[in-house]
Design a protein around this motif. Structure first.
Motif, PDB file in Angstrom:
ATOM      1  N   GLN A 297      20.265  42.025   8.039  1.00  0.00           N
ATOM      2  CA  GLN A 297      20.172  40.997   9.080  1.00  0.00           C
ATOM      3  C   GLN A 297      19.766  39.655   8.485  1.00  0.00           C
ATOM      4  O   GLN A 297      20.254  38.615   8.891  1.00  0.00           O
ATOM      5  CB  GLN A 297      19.173  41.422  10.144  1.00  0.00           C
ATOM      6  CG  GLN A 297      19.658  42.586  10.974  1.00  0.00           C
ATOM      7  CD  GLN A 297      18.589  43.109  11.903  1.00  0.00           C
ATOM      8  OE1 GLN A 297      17.422  42.772  11.759  1.00  0.00           O
ATOM      9  NE2 GLN A 297      18.985  43.953  12.848  1.00  0.00           N
ATOM     10  N   THR A 298      18.877  39.655   7.513  1.00  0.00           N
ATOM     11  CA  THR A 298      18.471  38.419   6.848  1.00  0.00           C
ATOM     12  C   THR A 298      19.650  37.805   6.126  1.00  0.00           C
ATOM     13  O   THR A 298      19.825  36.594   6.131  1.00  0.00           O
ATOM     14  CB  THR A 298      17.324  38.705   5.859  1.00  0.00           C
ATOM     15  OG1 THR A 298      16.272  39.346   6.556  1.00  0.00           O
ATOM     16  CG2 THR A 298      16.822  37.432   5.229  1.00  0.00           C
ATOM     17  N   CYS A 299      20.463  38.623   5.509  1.00  0.00           N
ATOM     18  CA  CYS A 299      21.646  38.128   4.794  1.00  0.00           C
ATOM     19  C   CYS A 299      22.609  37.454   5.765  1.00  0.00           C
ATOM     20  O   CYS A 299      23.183  36.423   5.449  1.00  0.00           O
ATOM     21  CB  CYS A 299      22.318  39.283   4.068  1.00  0.00           C
ATOM     22  SG  CYS A 299      23.732  38.777   3.076  1.00  0.00           S
ATOM     23  N   GLU A 300      22.796  38.034   6.947  1.00  0.00           N
ATOM     24  CA  GLU A 300      23.673  37.427   7.940  1.00  0.00           C
ATOM     25  C   GLU A 300      23.126  36.077   8.385  1.00  0.00           C
ATOM     26  O   GLU A 300      23.880  35.127   8.585  1.00  0.00           O
ATOM     27  CB  GLU A 300      23.814  38.341   9.152  1.00  0.00           C
ATOM     28  CG  GLU A 300      24.684  39.540   8.918  1.00  0.00           C
ATOM     29  CD  GLU A 300      24.798  40.402  10.148  1.00  0.00           C
ATOM     30  OE1 GLU A 300      24.339  39.978  11.230  1.00  0.00           O
ATOM     31  OE2 GLU A 300      25.342  41.502  10.036  1.00  0.00           O
ATOM     32  N   CYS A 301      21.816  35.978   8.536  1.00  0.00           N
ATOM     33  CA  CYS A 301      21.189  34.736   8.959  1.00  0.00           C
ATOM     34  C   CYS A 301      21.400  33.647   7.907  1.00  0.00           C
ATOM     35  O   CYS A 301      21.737  32.519   8.234  1.00  0.00           O
ATOM     36  CB  CYS A 301      19.706  34.964   9.200  1.00  0.00           C
ATOM     37  SG  CYS A 301      18.845  33.493   9.753  1.00  0.00           S
ATOM     38  N   LEU A 302      21.212  33.994   6.642  1.00  0.00           N
ATOM     39  CA  LEU A 302      21.419  33.027   5.571  1.00  0.00           C
ATOM     40  C   LEU A 302      22.880  32.602   5.503  1.00  0.00           C
ATOM     41  O   LEU A 302      23.182  31.435   5.259  1.00  0.00           O
ATOM     42  CB  LEU A 302      20.971  33.610   4.230  1.00  0.00           C
ATOM     43  CG  LEU A 302      19.466  33.777   4.050  1.00  0.00           C
ATOM     44  CD1 LEU A 302      19.170  34.473   2.735  1.00  0.00           C
ATOM     45  CD2 LEU A 302      18.766  32.447   4.125  1.00  0.00           C
ATOM     46  N   SER A 303      23.772  33.540   5.718  1.00  0.00           N
ATOM     47  CA  SER A 303      25.191  33.224   5.704  1.00  0.00           C
ATOM     48  C   SER A 303      25.536  32.241   6.825  1.00  0.00           C
ATOM     49  O   SER A 303      26.309  31.302   6.619  1.00  0.00           O
ATOM     50  CB  SER A 303      26.007  34.507   5.850  1.00  0.00           C
ATOM     51  OG  SER A 303      27.376  34.207   5.931  1.00  0.00           O
ATOM     52  N   ALA A 304      24.967  32.455   7.998  1.00  0.00           N
ATOM     53  CA  ALA A 304      25.222  31.559   9.130  1.00  0.00           C
ATOM     54  C   ALA A 304      24.659  30.174   8.856  1.00  0.00           C
ATOM     55  O   ALA A 304      25.292  29.162   9.169  1.00  0.00           O
ATOM     56  CB  ALA A 304      24.628  32.140  10.403  1.00  0.00           C
ATOM     57  N   VAL A 305      23.479  30.104   8.248  1.00  0.00           N
ATOM     58  CA  VAL A 305      22.873  28.809   7.927  1.00  0.00           C
ATOM     59  C   VAL A 305      23.723  28.084   6.889  1.00  0.00           C
ATOM     60  O   VAL A 305      23.975  26.878   7.014  1.00  0.00           O
ATOM     61  CB  VAL A 305      21.427  29.006   7.422  1.00  0.00           C
ATOM     62  CG1 VAL A 305      20.877  27.717   6.841  1.00  0.00           C
ATOM     63  CG2 VAL A 305      20.544  29.507   8.536  1.00  0.00           C
ATOM     64  N   LEU A 306      24.182  28.802   5.884  1.00  0.00           N
ATOM     65  CA  LEU A 306      25.022  28.194   4.847  1.00  0.00           C
ATOM     66  C   LEU A 306      26.317  27.658   5.447  1.00  0.00           C
ATOM     67  O   LEU A 306      26.747  26.541   5.136  1.00  0.00           O
ATOM     68  CB  LEU A 306      25.314  29.215   3.743  1.00  0.00           C
ATOM     69  CG  LEU A 306      26.116  28.705   2.560  1.00  0.00           C
ATOM     70  CD1 LEU A 306      25.380  27.567   1.861  1.00  0.00           C
ATOM     71  CD2 LEU A 306      26.403  29.825   1.595  1.00  0.00           C
ATOM     72  N   ARG A 307      26.936  28.433   6.333  1.00  0.00           N
ATOM     73  CA  ARG A 307      28.161  27.970   6.984  1.00  0.00           C
ATOM     74  C   ARG A 307      27.902  26.720   7.820  1.00  0.00           C
ATOM     75  O   ARG A 307      28.703  25.781   7.823  1.00  0.00           O
ATOM     76  CB  ARG A 307      28.745  29.064   7.876  1.00  0.00           C
ATOM     77  CG  ARG A 307      29.638  30.020   7.108  1.00  0.00           C
ATOM     78  CD  ARG A 307      30.300  30.987   8.043  1.00  0.00           C
ATOM     79  NE  ARG A 307      29.409  32.151   8.084  1.00  0.00           N
ATOM     80  CZ  ARG A 307      29.207  32.920   9.115  1.00  0.00           C
ATOM     81  NH1 ARG A 307      29.821  32.691  10.238  1.00  0.00           N
ATOM     82  NH2 ARG A 307      28.386  33.931   9.055  1.00  0.00           N
ATOM     83  N   ALA A 308      26.786  26.687   8.532  1.00  0.00           N
ATOM     84  CA  ALA A 308      26.459  25.528   9.365  1.00  0.00           C
ATOM     85  C   ALA A 308      26.242  24.285   8.507  1.00  0.00           C
ATOM     86  O   ALA A 308      26.708  23.195   8.846  1.00  0.00           O
ATOM     87  CB  ALA A 308      25.219  25.815  10.199  1.00  0.00           C
ATOM     88  N   VAL A 309      25.559  24.434   7.379  1.00  0.00           N
ATOM     89  CA  VAL A 309      25.317  23.296   6.490  1.00  0.00           C
ATOM     90  C   VAL A 309      26.620  22.776   5.914  1.00  0.00           C
ATOM     91  O   VAL A 309      26.876  21.564   5.889  1.00  0.00           O
ATOM     92  CB  VAL A 309      24.328  23.688   5.366  1.00  0.00           C
ATOM     93  CG1 VAL A 309      24.285  22.632   4.282  1.00  0.00           C
ATOM     94  CG2 VAL A 309      22.946  23.927   5.930  1.00  0.00           C
TER      95      VAL A 309
END
Length: 92
Positions: free
Chosen positions: A5-17
């Motif tokens: 779940q943490t990995c998905e969150c980081l992936s979403a943040v990276l995509r947003a940036v």
């Protein structure tokens, strides 16, 4: 499961940036630099208007919540019936 779940969150943040960076990138067709200076006057006007609208929104929400609380308290007090005297059984 937690690490996934943490990995998905980081992936979403990276995509947003990356998406934000792509959308804010200035591109010109003539090949000249697109470095435009921000005018501080317009920046301050926009920030001031935004802060004012946010403050008004918060004040209105607080007033609405207070009004609902007052209405609920008065309605609940009106529903409370005075205590009835306890009757003793007739057979005693």
């Amino acid at each position: 499961m937690r690490a996934f779940q943490t990995c998905e969150c980081l992936s979403a943040v990276l995509r947003a940036v990356l998406l934000t960076e792509c959308l804010l990138m200035g591109v010109r067709g003539d090949g000249a630099d697109s470095e435009e200076k921000l005018e501080i006057k317009y920046l301050l006007i926009g920030a001031g208007i935004g802060l004012f609208l946010a403050a008004v929104f918060i004040v209105v929400k607080v007033c609405i919540i207070r009004k609902h609380l007052r209405e609920n308290i008065t309605a609940s007090l009106a529903r409370v019936e005075p205590s009835k005297p306890i009757r003793e059984p007739r057979g005693s």
